[in-house]
Design an enzyme around this catalytic site. Structure first.
Site, PDB file in Angstrom:
ATOM      1  CE1 TYR A  36      46.881  28.919  35.890  1.00 54.19           C
ATOM      2  CE2 TYR A  36      49.122  29.544  35.302  1.00 54.19           C
ATOM      3  CZ  TYR A  36      47.846  29.142  34.932  1.00 54.19           C
ATOM      4  OH  TYR A  36      47.543  28.961  33.596  1.00 54.19           O
TER       5      TYR A  36
ATOM      6  CG  ASN B  13      48.463  45.627  30.064  1.00 54.79           C
ATOM      7  OD1 ASN B  13      47.283  45.504  30.370  1.00 54.79           O
ATOM      8  ND2 ASN B  13      49.449  45.312  30.877  1.00 54.79           N
TER       9      ASN B  13
ATOM     10  N   GLY C 249      62.780  46.497  27.287  1.00 51.78           N
ATOM     11  CA  GLY C 249      61.918  45.987  26.215  1.00 51.78           C
ATOM     12  C   GLY C 249      62.521  44.827  25.451  1.00 51.78           C
TER      13      GLY C 249
ATOM     14  NE  ARG D 101      57.152  37.820  28.994  1.00 53.41           N
ATOM     15  CZ  ARG D 101      58.320  37.984  29.596  1.00 53.41           C
ATOM     16  NH1 ARG D 101      59.418  37.516  29.039  1.00 53.41           N
ATOM     17  NH2 ARG D 101      58.409  38.615  30.742  1.00 53.41           N
TER      18      ARG D 101
HETATM   19  P1  NAD Z   1      39.715  32.286  31.512  1.00 50.65           P
HETATM   20  O1  NAD Z   1      39.911  32.841  32.877  1.00 50.65           O
HETATM   21  O2  NAD Z   1      39.280  33.189  30.423  1.00 50.65           O
HETATM   22  O3  NAD Z   1      38.742  31.039  31.548  1.00 50.65           O
HETATM   23  C1  NAD Z   1      38.683  30.149  32.618  1.00 50.65           C
HETATM   24  C2  NAD Z   1      37.219  29.755  32.807  1.00 50.65           C
HETATM   25  O4  NAD Z   1      37.124  28.841  33.916  1.00 50.65           O
HETATM   26  C3  NAD Z   1      36.329  30.942  33.151  1.00 50.65           C
HETATM   27  O5  NAD Z   1      35.164  30.918  32.357  1.00 50.65           O
HETATM   28  C4  NAD Z   1      35.995  30.736  34.626  1.00 50.65           C
HETATM   29  O6  NAD Z   1      34.747  31.300  34.977  1.00 50.65           O
HETATM   30  C5  NAD Z   1      36.047  29.232  34.732  1.00 50.65           C
HETATM   31  N1  NAD Z   1      36.325  28.738  36.093  1.00 50.65           N
HETATM   32  C6  NAD Z   1      37.315  29.130  36.917  1.00 50.65           C
HETATM   33  N2  NAD Z   1      37.245  28.443  38.071  1.00 50.65           N
HETATM   34  C7  NAD Z   1      36.197  27.586  37.946  1.00 50.65           C
HETATM   35  C8  NAD Z   1      35.594  26.641  38.800  1.00 50.65           C
HETATM   36  N3  NAD Z   1      36.069  26.417  40.058  1.00 50.65           N
HETATM   37  N4  NAD Z   1      34.520  25.947  38.379  1.00 50.65           N
HETATM   38  C9  NAD Z   1      34.009  26.169  37.122  1.00 50.65           C
HETATM   39  N5  NAD Z   1      34.521  27.075  36.278  1.00 50.65           N
HETATM   40  C10 NAD Z   1      35.603  27.781  36.685  1.00 50.65           C
HETATM   41  O7  NAD Z   1      41.119  31.599  31.132  1.00 50.65           O
HETATM   42  P2  NAD Z   1      41.638  31.055  29.732  1.00 50.65           P
HETATM   43  O8  NAD Z   1      42.691  31.974  29.272  1.00 50.65           O
HETATM   44  O9  NAD Z   1      40.509  30.749  28.850  1.00 50.65           O
HETATM   45  O10 NAD Z   1      42.339  29.712  30.212  1.00 50.65           O
HETATM   46  C11 NAD Z   1      41.694  28.453  30.084  1.00 50.65           C
HETATM   47  C12 NAD Z   1      42.636  27.383  30.607  1.00 50.65           C
HETATM   48  O11 NAD Z   1      43.854  27.407  29.866  1.00 50.65           O
HETATM   49  C13 NAD Z   1      43.011  27.544  32.069  1.00 50.65           C
HETATM   50  O12 NAD Z   1      43.060  26.266  32.665  1.00 50.65           O
HETATM   51  C14 NAD Z   1      44.393  28.158  32.010  1.00 50.65           C
HETATM   52  O13 NAD Z   1      45.165  27.800  33.128  1.00 50.65           O
HETATM   53  C15 NAD Z   1      44.946  27.526  30.750  1.00 50.65           C
HETATM   54  N6  NAD Z   1      45.998  28.363  30.131  1.00 50.65           N
HETATM   55  C16 NAD Z   1      45.678  29.536  29.495  1.00 50.65           C
HETATM   56  C17 NAD Z   1      46.694  30.292  28.929  1.00 50.65           C
HETATM   57  C18 NAD Z   1      46.419  31.594  28.188  1.00 50.65           C
HETATM   58  O14 NAD Z   1      47.361  32.211  27.645  1.00 50.65           O
HETATM   59  N7  NAD Z   1      45.185  32.068  28.130  1.00 50.65           N
HETATM   60  C19 NAD Z   1      48.036  29.865  29.015  1.00 50.65           C
HETATM   61  C20 NAD Z   1      48.299  28.677  29.688  1.00 50.65           C
HETATM   62  C21 NAD Z   1      47.287  27.916  30.233  1.00 50.65           C
END
Ligand code: NAD
Length: 324
Positions: A151, A196, A213, A217
């Site tokens: 990642y 959680n 604890g 964050r």
């Molecule tokens: P999520 O897992 O809910 O959504 C990711 C989406 O991407 C899913 O719908 C999944 O099916 C799709 N996906 C994954 N691989 C794929 C592929 N190869 N082709 C097409 N679709 C694909 O995650 P999220 O929390 O919504 O995160 C969205 C983005 O934000 C990600 O890039 C994640 O790295 C980034 N991000 C999220 C957070 C957070 O706190 N949620 C923090 C930092 C970065």
């Protein structure tokens, strides 16, 4: 005149579905969502599917984007599993999605003459930081063979790829480094501390805190995050690429979070302390001065308010799943 179309890859995920909804319903853009449904679900888009300006295409971005997918002015690349639990199910896929998937997105942007590609990067590019808060200029401290390397390194390489395409192909890119985000629509089973605690509280189970604890964050509410993403993607000058941190800079200890969750859910659960798990002590907190300066943006939703809305969502999901 109709506004320009926006493609959202990963639009069926937690953040992506909110982005699609805001683009379509508040900002009036036609939206094409591309998603392989590996961690997302069309259920997250159920209210959008009947909208004639919304198109869902099931597609894995590690394969070239089909030529018959309509051209879009903006492409927001959010595709990638968003939680450590999900990405560890298939680490190879995770890193390929970040790098090869982004390459396919950038190539599609060139052939379809898109104006801008937004790349969802992450605070995880800072790895296990030696300084806090983390500014965009801090290069990070990532272990290339660590447990989350697929990642962290994938997202770092993706940023480098964005810059390579900007320099070599003149494509406009915007890099947002997203930090911990929570809110309605988040996964209940992704292993995040908010999910959680809420699930445990609503089930009347003890809230499990690892260690003392006092680990710190930060948590950004989804509406604030979506606002920041769209301002960066659509409202910044063309020459501004970032990277730019998007997240909350308000520090909360895990114990404080547990106490607020108990308050907003009115749960009578105890807080149970378990031994700290290895490698959980790191503190990631974004320095968001650049976002304030470039976007006029900072989170406005307090943790209590955000958790109340999130708890209402969790309650509905848990009740529905109990009925079925
Ligand atoms: P999520 O897992 O809910 O959504 C990711 C989406 O991407 C899913 O719908 C999944 O099916 C799709 N996906 C994954 N691989 C794929 C592929 N190869 N082709 C097409 N679709 C694909 O995650 P999220 O929390 O919504 O995160 C969205 C983005 O934000 C990600 O890039 C994640 O790295 C980034 N991000 C999220 C957070 C957070 O706190 N949620 C923090 C930092 C970065």
């Amino acid at each position: 005149m109709a506004k320009g179309g926006v493609m959202v890859t990963g639009g069926a995920g937690f953040i992506g579905a909110h982005v699609c909804r805001k683009l379509l319903e508040e900002l009036g853009h036609p939206v094409i969502c591309l998603d392989n449904l590996s961690t997302g679900s069309v259920d997250n888009l159920a209210d959008l599917l009947a909208n004639p300006d919304f198109t869902f295409v099931e597609h894995d971005i590690t394969h070239p984007i089909p030529e018959d997918v309509p051209k879009c002015l903006y492409i927001l690349n959010l595709a990638c599993p968003g939680s450590p639990v999900f990405l560890q199910r298939d680490k190879e896929k995770a890193i390929l999605t970040s790098i090869l998937g982004l390459r396919n997105v950038l190539r599609f942007a060139i052939t379809s003459r898109s104006e801008t590609v937004f790349q969802a990067s992450t605070g995880a590019v800072y790895g296990d930081p030696e300084v806090t808060p983390q500014r965009e200029s801090y290069p990070g401290r990532v272990n290339p063979v660590g447990p989350l390397a697929c990642y962290e390194e994938g997202k770092r390489a993706a940023e480098a790829l964005c810059l390579a395409y900007r320099e070599q192909c003149g494509i406009r890119v915007k890099i947002g480094r997203l930090f911990n985000t929570y809110g309605p629509g988040m996964h209940l089973n992704a292993g995040t501390v908010v999910a959680n605690f809420l699930t445990q509280a609503l089930r009347g189970q003890p809230l499990t805190v690892y260690g003392d604890g006092r680990q710190i964050r930060t948590f950004c509410y989804i509406d604030d995050m979506v606002d920041g993403i769209l301002r960066l993607a659509m409202d910044t000058p063309g020459e501004f690429t970032g990277p730019l941190n998007l997240g909350s800079d308000v520090e909360v200890s895990i114990r404080e979070l547990a106490e607020i969750v108990l308050e907003v859910t009115a749960a009578k659960s105890e807080i149970r302390t378990l031994p700290a798990s290895a490698g959980t002590a790191r503190l990631r907190r974004p320095e968001i001065g650049l976002a304030k300066q470039q976007l006029g943006w900072e989170p406005t939703t307090g943790l209590q308010e955000g958790l109340e809305k999130t708890a209402a969502y969790f309650r509905t999901v848990l009740e529905t799943s109990a009925e079925t």
